[in-house]
Scaffold this motif. Structure first.
Motif, PDB file in Angstrom:
ATOM      1  N   GLU A  93      39.685   5.911  21.659  1.00 29.53           N
ATOM      2  CA  GLU A  93      38.358   6.081  22.241  1.00 29.53           C
ATOM      3  C   GLU A  93      37.664   7.282  21.607  1.00 29.53           C
ATOM      4  OE1 GLU A  93      38.006   5.745  26.527  1.00 29.53           O
ATOM      5  OE2 GLU A  93      40.069   4.975  26.660  1.00 29.53           O
ATOM      6  N   LEU A 153      36.980  14.012  28.918  1.00 30.29           N
ATOM      7  CA  LEU A 153      38.180  13.182  28.940  1.00 30.29           C
ATOM      8  C   LEU A 153      38.846  13.277  30.313  1.00 30.29           C
ATOM      9  CD1 LEU A 153      37.699  13.180  25.882  1.00 30.29           C
ATOM     10  CD2 LEU A 153      40.160  13.482  25.579  1.00 30.29           C
ATOM     11  N   TRP A 177      40.240   9.943  20.173  1.00 34.79           N
ATOM     12  CA  TRP A 177      41.501  10.280  20.819  1.00 34.79           C
ATOM     13  C   TRP A 177      42.248   9.040  21.287  1.00 34.79           C
ATOM     14  CZ3 TRP A 177      42.529   9.096  25.994  1.00 34.79           C
ATOM     15  CH2 TRP A 177      41.428   8.647  26.748  1.00 34.79           C
ATOM     16  N   ALA A 184      43.982  13.940  19.074  1.00 33.89           N
ATOM     17  CA  ALA A 184      42.528  14.032  19.024  1.00 33.89           C
ATOM     18  C   ALA A 184      42.094  14.542  17.652  1.00 33.89           C
ATOM     19  CB  ALA A 184      41.999  14.968  20.117  1.00 33.89           C
ATOM     20  N   ARG A 233      43.705  15.523  29.275  1.00 32.25           N
ATOM     21  CA  ARG A 233      43.514  16.868  28.735  1.00 32.25           C
ATOM     22  C   ARG A 233      44.700  17.784  29.052  1.00 32.25           C
ATOM     23  NH1 ARG A 233      39.492  19.337  31.208  1.00 32.25           N
ATOM     24  NH2 ARG A 233      38.842  17.699  32.643  1.00 32.25           N
TER      25      ARG A 233
END
Length: 226
Positions: free
Chosen positions: A136, A143, A122, A112, A148
């Motif tokens: 994206e 997210l 990310w 990211a 994550r």
């Protein structure tokens, strides 16, 4: 093979020269406001350090983002211009892929980078060489939960560490031309065809034409008496 790689998709102005076997020289400066000012001097410094010239290049590799519009286009335009001037091919690689490659990880993880507007660019990876899906952009807190929860690296993950509990603090933070060049050399040696240098903006630029903008036509000059 002699590849010149450069990337300005992140705050790093990064350049590297690769001979198909190893990185001969590299230069990196983190300064988000001076991409245009620093890039060509860094190219010159890297070539000088390696004892090579632009005439010896067999190809150029540029990081195509995702990244902010202004910074990203500096690297792509410069790389494309140098390639045209030397009649060599120019290849594009996702800038997030260079961070992934530099990490050397062998397990799934997420990269990211800072996208501003409280968002990150990310992408998810199976390992350092294989990305899952397309990059994206979005707010870290929005997210997918399974993303994550993955080990995370990059300046965006560090900036929003509360949303990335698996943050790897010692992993690369910004794009690396050395990693970009090594990855490109590896893929070219394997006979893979690399993408064109088309930018991955993922969203419209910050500068917009104001809504309701009116074109003002100046009045016609007065008619002259005959």
């Amino acid at each position: 093979m002699l590849l010149l790689a450069l990337d300005t998709a992140t705050p790093a102005v990064t350049v590297a020269l690769h001979d198909g076997t190893r990185v001969l020289a590299a230069g990196d400066t983190v300064d988000a406001r001076r991409h245009g000012e620093l890039l060509l001097p860094t190219v010159d410094r890297v070539l000088t350090e390696a004892g090579r010239t632009l005439d010896e290049l067999t190809g150029i590799v540029v990081g195509v983002g995702p990244g902010p519009y202004t910074g990203l286009r500096v690297g792509i335009a410069t790389g494309s211009a140098l390639a045209a001037a030397r009649s060599v091919p120019v290849h594009g690689l996702c800038s997030l892929d260079s961070l992934a490659y530099a990490s050397g990880l062998t397990e799934p993880f997420v990269v990211a980078t800072d996208a501003r507007r409280r968002e990150v660019y990310w992408a998810r990876y199976e390992d350092a060489r294989h990305r899952t899906g397309e990059p994206e952009v979005g707010r870290p807190s929005e997210l997918p939960e399974e993303v994550r929860a993955l080990p995370a690296l990059g300046a965006g993950a560090a900036q929003y560490a509360a949303d990335f509990p698996g943050l790897l603090p010692d992993a690369p933070a910004h794009a690396s031309a050395a990693a970009l060049a090594a990855l490109a050399a590896e893929r070219l040696a394997a006979g893979e065809e690399l993408a064109s240098p088309s930018p991955l903006y993922l969203r419209r630029p910050d500068a917009q034409v104001p809504a309701g903008y009116k074109v003002v036509t100046p009045p016609a000059p007065p008619a002259r008496d005959s």
